[in-house]
Enzyme design. Sequence first.
Site, short mmCIF file in Angstrom:
data_model
loop_
_atom_site.label_atom_id
_atom_site.label_comp_id
_atom_site.label_asym_id
_atom_site.label_seq_id
_atom_site.Cartn_x
_atom_site.Cartn_y
_atom_site.Cartn_z
N SER A 253 37.54 36.88 27.15
CA SER A 253 38.90 37.40 27.33
C SER A 253 39.65 36.47 28.28
O SER A 253 39.03 35.85 29.16
CB SER A 253 38.84 38.80 27.94
OG SER A 253 40.11 39.22 28.37
N TYR B 163 35.61 44.49 34.68
CA TYR B 163 35.88 43.87 33.38
C TYR B 163 36.07 42.36 33.53
O TYR B 163 35.48 41.58 32.78
CB TYR B 163 37.13 44.51 32.75
CG TYR B 163 37.45 43.94 31.39
CD1 TYR B 163 36.67 44.24 30.28
CD2 TYR B 163 38.54 43.09 31.21
CE1 TYR B 163 36.96 43.71 29.03
CE2 TYR B 163 38.83 42.56 29.96
CZ TYR B 163 38.04 42.87 28.88
OH TYR B 163 38.33 42.33 27.65
#
Length: 156
Positions: free
Chosen positions: A47, A72
């Site tokens: 990501s 995350y």
Amino acid sequence: MTCPEWQTEDGFEMQFGTNHLGHFLLTLHLIPLMSKVPGARIVTVASGAHKFGTIDMANINLKGNYDKDMAYFQSKLANVLFTRELAKRLKKSPFDINAYSLNPGAISTDLQRHTGQAEDSWFKRHFFLNPFMGSQTTLYCALDESLDNESGFYYE
């Protein structure tokens, strides 16, 4: 993505366990099979959020200091770093395997269910990719012959 604090069955922070450790273990188990296929590729979906990550080696599970976003970011940074290191090690091995990591972009899926964003928000409808478009970078890394001599890179 940005889930509440909880742990895997083995006691790891869930996002790190799911997004990184699970992929890491699966990859290591698949390398012997992949080594039998010339030009095999390992593609790790990371990501753009990895740019905000740090890895706290002294507190990998973020115990006592849990932040769902930082968890995350850390897991996605681990994906990118893993791919870079894996590529270096595979280059020194007899295996013909390349490794790539990528950011597929913001895709309208259930991934964001813990972010607090409405499932069908105006922002999501206008700025997120549909799953078909969101899969294109992954397919590029998995299939495009122009990447045959590259390994360890990150794509967006």
